[in-house]
Design an enzyme around this catalytic site. Structure first.
Site, PDB file in Angstrom:
ATOM      1  N   GLY A  16       9.547  -1.531  20.966  1.00  0.00           N
ATOM      2  CA  GLY A  16       9.882  -0.818  19.745  1.00  0.00           C
ATOM      3  C   GLY A  16      10.231  -1.688  18.548  1.00  0.00           C
ATOM      4  O   GLY A  16      11.027  -1.278  17.707  1.00  0.00           O
ATOM      5  N   MET A  94       1.433   3.906  24.673  1.00  0.00           N
ATOM      6  CA  MET A  94       0.333   3.401  25.504  1.00  0.00           C
ATOM      7  C   MET A  94      -0.443   4.479  26.267  1.00  0.00           C
ATOM      8  O   MET A  94      -1.244   4.159  27.133  1.00  0.00           O
ATOM      9  CB  MET A  94       0.858   2.353  26.484  1.00  0.00           C
ATOM     10  CG  MET A  94       1.380   1.080  25.800  1.00  0.00           C
ATOM     11  SD  MET A  94       0.235   0.357  24.595  1.00  0.00           S
ATOM     12  CE  MET A  94      -1.067  -0.200  25.701  1.00  0.00           C
ATOM     13  N   ILE A  96      -3.322   7.335  26.142  1.00  0.00           N
ATOM     14  CA  ILE A  96      -4.409   7.917  25.357  1.00  0.00           C
ATOM     15  C   ILE A  96      -4.140   9.413  25.205  1.00  0.00           C
ATOM     16  O   ILE A  96      -3.803  10.093  26.176  1.00  0.00           O
ATOM     17  CB  ILE A  96      -5.763   7.667  26.046  1.00  0.00           C
ATOM     18  CG1 ILE A  96      -6.043   6.161  26.083  1.00  0.00           C
ATOM     19  CG2 ILE A  96      -6.875   8.426  25.337  1.00  0.00           C
ATOM     20  CD1 ILE A  96      -7.226   5.786  26.961  1.00  0.00           C
ATOM     21  N   HIS A 113      -3.012  -0.799  15.386  1.00  0.00           N
ATOM     22  CA  HIS A 113      -3.735  -1.516  16.433  1.00  0.00           C
ATOM     23  C   HIS A 113      -3.813  -2.990  16.055  1.00  0.00           C
ATOM     24  O   HIS A 113      -4.223  -3.315  14.930  1.00  0.00           O
ATOM     25  CB  HIS A 113      -5.141  -0.941  16.591  1.00  0.00           C
ATOM     26  CG  HIS A 113      -5.926  -1.655  17.642  1.00  0.00           C
ATOM     27  ND1 HIS A 113      -5.709  -1.457  18.989  1.00  0.00           N
ATOM     28  CD2 HIS A 113      -6.894  -2.586  17.555  1.00  0.00           C
ATOM     29  CE1 HIS A 113      -6.520  -2.236  19.681  1.00  0.00           C
ATOM     30  NE2 HIS A 113      -7.258  -2.931  18.839  1.00  0.00           N
ATOM     31  N   THR A 145      -7.971   9.837  15.863  1.00  0.00           N
ATOM     32  CA  THR A 145      -8.933  10.894  16.174  1.00  0.00           C
ATOM     33  C   THR A 145      -9.202  10.838  17.670  1.00  0.00           C
ATOM     34  O   THR A 145      -8.576  10.055  18.385  1.00  0.00           O
ATOM     35  CB  THR A 145     -10.256  10.675  15.404  1.00  0.00           C
ATOM     36  OG1 THR A 145     -10.814   9.432  15.833  1.00  0.00           O
ATOM     37  CG2 THR A 145     -10.032  10.663  13.900  1.00  0.00           C
ATOM     38  N   GLU A 147     -11.668   9.615  19.057  1.00  0.00           N
ATOM     39  CA  GLU A 147     -12.308   8.338  19.390  1.00  0.00           C
ATOM     40  C   GLU A 147     -11.255   7.231  19.395  1.00  0.00           C
ATOM     41  O   GLU A 147     -10.635   6.943  18.369  1.00  0.00           O
ATOM     42  CB  GLU A 147     -13.402   8.023  18.365  1.00  0.00           C
ATOM     43  CG  GLU A 147     -14.206   6.804  18.738  1.00  0.00           C
ATOM     44  CD  GLU A 147     -15.076   6.312  17.568  1.00  0.00           C
ATOM     45  OE1 GLU A 147     -15.518   5.154  17.635  1.00  0.00           O
ATOM     46  OE2 GLU A 147     -15.270   7.076  16.604  1.00  0.00           O
ATOM     47  N   LEU A 148     -11.072   6.607  20.536  1.00  0.00           N
ATOM     48  CA  LEU A 148     -10.008   5.616  20.715  1.00  0.00           C
ATOM     49  C   LEU A 148     -10.144   4.462  19.720  1.00  0.00           C
ATOM     50  O   LEU A 148     -11.201   3.825  19.649  1.00  0.00           O
ATOM     51  CB  LEU A 148     -10.097   5.091  22.150  1.00  0.00           C
ATOM     52  CG  LEU A 148      -8.897   4.333  22.673  1.00  0.00           C
ATOM     53  CD1 LEU A 148      -7.665   5.207  22.677  1.00  0.00           C
ATOM     54  CD2 LEU A 148      -9.191   3.835  24.080  1.00  0.00           C
ATOM     55  N   GLU A 178       2.709  -6.459  11.034  1.00  0.00           N
ATOM     56  CA  GLU A 178       2.785  -5.016  11.338  1.00  0.00           C
ATOM     57  C   GLU A 178       4.070  -4.414  10.778  1.00  0.00           C
ATOM     58  O   GLU A 178       4.074  -3.305  10.254  1.00  0.00           O
ATOM     59  CB  GLU A 178       2.732  -4.792  12.854  1.00  0.00           C
ATOM     60  CG  GLU A 178       1.394  -5.180  13.458  1.00  0.00           C
ATOM     61  CD  GLU A 178       1.271  -4.802  14.930  1.00  0.00           C
ATOM     62  OE1 GLU A 178       2.316  -4.727  15.620  1.00  0.00           O
ATOM     63  OE2 GLU A 178       0.136  -4.570  15.380  1.00  0.00           O
TER      64      GLU A 178
HETATM   65  N1  NHR Z   1      -5.245   8.479  21.479  1.00  0.00           N
HETATM   66  C1  NHR Z   1      -6.335   8.859  20.801  1.00  0.00           C
HETATM   67  N2  NHR Z   1      -6.857  10.056  21.072  1.00  0.00           N
HETATM   68  N3  NHR Z   1      -6.939   8.064  19.880  1.00  0.00           N
HETATM   69  C2  NHR Z   1      -6.433   6.853  19.603  1.00  0.00           C
HETATM   70  O1  NHR Z   1      -7.034   6.115  18.696  1.00  0.00           O
HETATM   71  C3  NHR Z   1      -5.271   6.399  20.304  1.00  0.00           C
HETATM   72  C4  NHR Z   1      -4.693   7.277  21.243  1.00  0.00           C
HETATM   73  C5  NHR Z   1      -3.559   6.876  21.966  1.00  0.00           C
HETATM   74  C6  NHR Z   1      -3.021   5.625  21.781  1.00  0.00           C
HETATM   75  C7  NHR Z   1      -3.089   3.359  20.751  1.00  0.00           C
HETATM   76  C8  NHR Z   1      -4.145   2.424  21.358  1.00  0.00           C
HETATM   77  C9  NHR Z   1      -4.137   1.032  20.775  1.00  0.00           C
HETATM   78  O2  NHR Z   1      -3.913   0.888  19.565  1.00  0.00           O
HETATM   79  C10 NHR Z   1      -3.609   4.753  20.855  1.00  0.00           C
HETATM   80  C11 NHR Z   1      -4.721   5.130  20.107  1.00  0.00           C
HETATM   81  C12 NHR Z   1      -3.426   2.903  25.030  1.00  0.00           C
HETATM   82  C13 NHR Z   1      -4.679   2.700  25.593  1.00  0.00           C
HETATM   83  C14 NHR Z   1      -4.885   2.826  27.087  1.00  0.00           C
HETATM   84  O3  NHR Z   1      -5.908   2.427  27.602  1.00  0.00           O
HETATM   85  C15 NHR Z   1      -5.746   2.411  24.743  1.00  0.00           C
HETATM   86  C16 NHR Z   1      -5.539   2.320  23.386  1.00  0.00           C
HETATM   87  C17 NHR Z   1      -4.292   2.523  22.824  1.00  0.00           C
HETATM   88  C18 NHR Z   1      -3.225   2.815  23.657  1.00  0.00           C
HETATM   89  N4  NHR Z   1      -3.934   3.450  27.831  1.00  0.00           N
HETATM   90  C19 NHR Z   1      -3.978   3.691  29.273  1.00  0.00           C
HETATM   91  C20 NHR Z   1      -4.188   5.194  29.559  1.00  0.00           C
HETATM   92  O4  NHR Z   1      -4.716   5.500  30.636  1.00  0.00           O
HETATM   93  C21 NHR Z   1      -2.694   3.293  29.946  1.00  0.00           C
HETATM   94  C22 NHR Z   1      -2.340   1.838  29.729  1.00  0.00           C
HETATM   95  C23 NHR Z   1      -0.883   1.511  30.084  1.00  0.00           C
HETATM   96  O5  NHR Z   1      -0.090   2.430  30.419  1.00  0.00           O
HETATM   97  O6  NHR Z   1      -0.538   0.323  29.965  1.00  0.00           O
HETATM   98  O7  NHR Z   1      -3.781   6.039  28.741  1.00  0.00           O
HETATM   99  O8  NHR Z   1      -4.390   0.033  21.476  1.00  0.00           O
HETATM  100  C1  GAR Z   2       2.196  -3.709  18.547  1.00  0.00           C
HETATM  101  O1  GAR Z   2       1.713  -5.013  18.318  1.00  0.00           O
HETATM  102  C2  GAR Z   2       1.065  -2.713  18.425  1.00  0.00           C
HETATM  103  O2  GAR Z   2       0.062  -3.068  17.505  1.00  0.00           O
HETATM  104  C3  GAR Z   2       0.524  -2.764  19.805  1.00  0.00           C
HETATM  105  O3  GAR Z   2       1.607  -2.936  20.684  1.00  0.00           O
HETATM  106  C4  GAR Z   2       2.669  -3.567  19.995  1.00  0.00           C
HETATM  107  C5  GAR Z   2       3.890  -2.688  20.126  1.00  0.00           C
HETATM  108  O4  GAR Z   2       5.023  -3.426  19.848  1.00  0.00           O
HETATM  109  N1  GAR Z   2      -0.128  -1.545  20.120  1.00  0.00           N
HETATM  110  C6  GAR Z   2      -0.996  -1.481  21.087  1.00  0.00           C
HETATM  111  O5  GAR Z   2      -1.446  -2.458  21.660  1.00  0.00           O
HETATM  112  C7  GAR Z   2      -1.396  -0.078  21.404  1.00  0.00           C
HETATM  113  N2  GAR Z   2      -2.206  -0.123  22.550  1.00  0.00           N
HETATM  114  P1  GAR Z   2       6.425  -2.738  19.668  1.00  0.00           P
HETATM  115  O6  GAR Z   2       6.678  -1.854  20.886  1.00  0.00           O
HETATM  116  O7  GAR Z   2       7.370  -3.893  19.641  1.00  0.00           O
HETATM  117  O8  GAR Z   2       6.384  -1.974  18.399  1.00  0.00           O
END
Ligand code: NHR
Ligand code: GAR
Length: 218
Positions: A16, A94, A96, A113, A145, A147-148, A178
Site C-alpha cells: 500500500g 492483484m 483480475i 501499471h 476495462t 481487457e487486462l 507512481e
Molecule cells: N481487472 C480488469 N478487468 N482489467 C484490468 O486492467 C485489471 C484488472 C484487475 C487488476 C491490475 C493488473 C496490473 O496492473 C489489474 C488490472 C493482477 C493480475 C493477475 O494476473 C494481472 C494484472 C493486474 C493485476 N492476477 C491473478 C488472478 O488470477 C492473481 C495473481 C496474484 O494473486 O498474485 O487474478 O498488473
Molecule cells: C505498484 O508498483 C503497482 O504499479 C503494481 O504493484 C505495486 C503496488 O505497490 N501493480 C501491479 O503490479 C498490479 N498487478 P503498493 O502496494 O506499495 O502500492
C-alpha cells in the site's frame, strides 16, 4: 478522510505505498477526492494498517472463499456499496476483475501499471525491461476495462533506465514516480477533468490519442 467531494474507494492486496501517497495528498488538502474506504482481498495486507492509522474505514474479504470470480466481485461490490464510491482506485490490487464488476463501475475504475503501456502488460515488468535493454521505463495510469491492462491510458511517468541494472532498484524508482502521478490522475477525475468515453480518455473536453507523458529525472 476528506479533502474534496468525489468519494473514492481504494482496493489493495499488499504494502500500500500508493495508498499512502493518496493518504498524504488528501491530508495536505486541495484534492478533489474524499477517501471513503480501503478494501483488501488479503487480511495481512500492510495497507490496511496504513488506512486504519489514517482513520480511514477498512474492509476485507478473502477471495479464496468463493467458487467464481464473479461471486467474489459481487461480494466486493456489496461491501463497497455503503461507501457509495464514485471512483474505484486499484493500488496494487492483484485480482483480475470480472466483466460484471467492470460494467458495474463502468468508466469509474483506475489502475496503475508499472510499465509504459502498451509495452509490458502483465507481471514482472522491471525484469522484462532490463532484459530487453530498453532505455526508458515508467508507469501508466489507465481506466480499467475488461481487457487486462488494456483500458484507455491517462498519464505516464517516464524515467531513464540507466544507470540501474538491478530490478529492485528500478522498481523503487518507478514507485517513487507512481506516488506522484497516481494521486494527480485521481484528482483530475474528481474535479471532472478526465472521463472515459467511446473507449478513449478525454482530458478537458479533448480526446487523448496518447496519454499525458511526464518525464522525471530520478
Ligand atoms: N481487472 C480488469 N478487468 N482489467 C484490468 O486492467 C485489471 C484488472 C484487475 C487488476 C491490475 C493488473 C496490473 O496492473 C489489474 C488490472 C493482477 C493480475 C493477475 O494476473 C494481472 C494484472 C493486474 C493485476 N492476477 C491473478 C488472478 O488470477 C492473481 C495473481 C496474484 O494473486 O498474485 O487474478 O498488473
Ligand atoms: C505498484 O508498483 C503497482 O504499479 C503494481 O504493484 C505495486 C503496488 O505497490 N501493480 C501491479 O503490479 C498490479 N498487478 P503498493 O502496494 O506499495 O502500492
Amino acid at each position: 478522510m476528506s479533502s474534496g467531494t468525489c468519494k473514492t474507494a481504494i482496493l489493495i492486496s499488499g504494502s500500500g505505498t500508493n495508498l499512502q501517497s493518496f493518504i498524504d495528498r488528501v491530508a495536505r488538502g486541495s484534492m478533489s477526492i474524499d477517501l471513503c474506504g480501503v478494501f483488501s482481498n488479503r487480511p495481512d495486507a500492510y495497507g490496511l494498517t496504513r488506512a486504519r492509522d489514517a482513520g480511514v474505514e477498512t474492509k476485507c474479504i478473502e477471495h479464496g472463499r468463493f467458487d467464481t470470480r464473479e461471486q467474489f466481485d459481487r461480494a466486493v461490490t456489496a461491501a463497497l456499496a455503503p461507501w457509495e464510491p464514485e471512483l474505484i482506485v486499484l493500488a496494487g490490487f492483484m485480482r483480475i476483475l470480472s466483466p460484471w464488476f467492470v460494467r458495474h463501475y463502468e468508466g469509474r475504475i483506475l489502475n496503475i501499471h508499472p510499465a509504459l503501456l502498451p509495452r509490458y502488460p502483465g507481471l514482472n515488468t522491471h525484469e522484462r525491461v532490463l532484459d530487453a535493454g530498453d532505455t526508458h521505463h515508467g508507469s501508466t495510469v489507465h481506466f480499467v476495462t475488461e481487457e487486462l491492462d488494456g483500458g484507455p491510458r491517462i498519464v505516464q511517468g517516464r524515467i531513464r533506465v540507466a544507470p540501474t541494472t538491478d530490478p529492485d532498484d528500478l522498481m523503487r524508482r518507478v514507485q517513487a514516480i507512481e506516488h506522484q502521478i497516481y494521486p494527480t490522475a485521481a484528482d483530475w477525475f474528481g474535479s471532472g477533468r478526465i472521463r472515459m468515453q467511446d473507449g478513449a480518455t478525454w482530458l478537458d473536453g479533448e480526446r487523448l490519442d496518447e496519454p499525458v507523458v511526464l518525464d522525471f529525472d530520478l
